[in-house]
Design a protein around this motif. Structure first.
Motif, short mmCIF file in Angstrom:
data_model
loop_
_atom_site.label_atom_id
_atom_site.label_comp_id
_atom_site.label_asym_id
_atom_site.label_seq_id
_atom_site.Cartn_x
_atom_site.Cartn_y
_atom_site.Cartn_z
N ALA A 152 0.82 1.56 4.82
CA ALA A 152 0.91 0.97 3.83
C ALA A 152 -0.27 1.52 2.66
O ALA A 152 -0.18 1.69 1.53
CB ALA A 152 0.48 -0.64 3.67
N LEU A 175 4.13 -4.73 1.16
CA LEU A 175 4.21 -3.92 2.45
C LEU A 175 3.34 -4.61 3.42
O LEU A 175 3.75 -4.46 4.61
CB LEU A 175 4.27 -2.70 2.25
N LEU A 181 0.75 4.91 1.43
CA LEU A 181 1.57 4.67 0.33
C LEU A 181 0.97 4.44 -0.84
O LEU A 181 1.41 4.77 -1.83
CB LEU A 181 2.90 3.99 0.83
N ARG A 182 -0.04 3.63 -0.73
CA ARG A 182 -0.86 2.95 -2.01
C ARG A 182 -1.24 4.36 -2.64
O ARG A 182 -1.29 4.33 -3.88
CB ARG A 182 -1.90 1.86 -1.46
N VAL A 233 1.28 6.06 -4.42
CA VAL A 233 1.73 5.44 -5.59
C VAL A 233 0.57 5.70 -6.69
O VAL A 233 1.18 5.72 -8.10
CB VAL A 233 1.98 3.84 -5.45
N ALA A 245 8.75 -6.08 1.04
CA ALA A 245 8.58 -4.85 0.42
C ALA A 245 10.09 -4.60 -0.47
O ALA A 245 10.02 -4.17 -1.57
CB ALA A 245 8.03 -3.52 1.03
N VAL A 298 4.58 -2.18 -2.71
CA VAL A 298 3.37 -1.66 -1.75
C VAL A 298 2.68 -2.89 -1.50
O VAL A 298 2.02 -3.12 -0.60
CB VAL A 298 2.51 -0.54 -2.66
N GLU A 299 2.29 -3.68 -2.76
CA GLU A 299 1.70 -4.90 -2.61
C GLU A 299 2.14 -5.93 -1.57
O GLU A 299 1.55 -6.40 -0.46
CB GLU A 299 1.58 -5.49 -3.77
N THR A 355 1.46 10.54 0.17
CA THR A 355 1.48 9.78 1.19
C THR A 355 1.39 10.53 2.68
O THR A 355 0.66 10.08 3.49
CB THR A 355 2.76 9.12 1.40
#
Length: 208
Positions: free
Chosen positions: A106, A140, A109-110, A113, A147, A137-138, A90
């Protein structure tokens, strides 16, 4: 906009949350893991918090990179590499920007992940930390609070699942009925994120 101080406070809040919930995380880990998830994460996040206090990185990416390195070097088992990878990837995705908006965070962060999924070879539904991370994450893109709620819901939803990855997968049906400790600790990170955002909003309102 989110600056280095925001991410530093977020990780400090995460360290406090892990410290507060360490016993519960270990209790969740006892029937299906190594009975050390809470103690391992407490050690790692305590080290990350100390490093952030000492070095004071000046960009969001640098904050996450430093914390990720500390987790990898101090946390035993699978948790250190997984959480360290999440933070480091990230941070790398954020680059050297002094501030980032919520949308860029976001997206970064995706990326983190996805790196966790690749490292662990897991997917949502496998009863792992991804069951909290992916829905969080979806959500966020909606808000930090959304989140947090999605992560908690994802963690709770691991209870009836049969583990397909990690140490718990060796238990087969005996692991059913136990909430996944990794998903639970992941939910704590989003709780800390939402709490940091709410605290920032309160401070800005007080000074507005």
């Amino acid at each position: 906009m989110l600056d280095a101080d925001f991410f530093r406070r977020r990780l400090m809040n995460a360290a406090d949350a892990v410290d507060r919930e360490a016993v519960r995380l270990t209790e969740l880990d006892s029937p299906i893991g190594g009975a050390d998830h809470g103690s391992n994460l407490r050690r790692g996040f305590t080290a990350a918090a100390a490093a952030l206090e000492k070095e004071a990185p000046t960009t969001p990416g640098a904050v996450l990179l430093l914390a990720g390195r500390q987790l990898i070097s101090t946390v035993g088992g699978a948790s250190g590499p997984l959480y360290g990878t999440l933070l480091r990837r990230t941070g790398e995705a954020l680059g050297d920007a002094p501030e980032v908006d919520a949308a860029r965070f976001a997206e970064a962060l995706r990326t983190g992940v996805e790196a966790v999924a690749a490292l662990g070879g897991a997917a949502p539904g496998d009863k792992t930390m991804l069951d909290a991370l992916v829905p969080a994450v979806e959500a966020l893109g909606t808000s930090f609070a959304a989140a947090r709620d999605a992560a908690l819901e994802g963690a709770l939803a691991t209870t009836p699942l049969r583990a397909r990855k990690g140490r718990a997968s060796c238990l087969g049906e005996r692991g059913v009925g136990h909430q996944d400790p990794g998903a639970t600790s992941s939910a704590l990170l989003f709780e800390a994120l939402a709490g940091t955002a709410e605290g920032t909003e309160r401070r800005e309102a007080d000074h507005g």
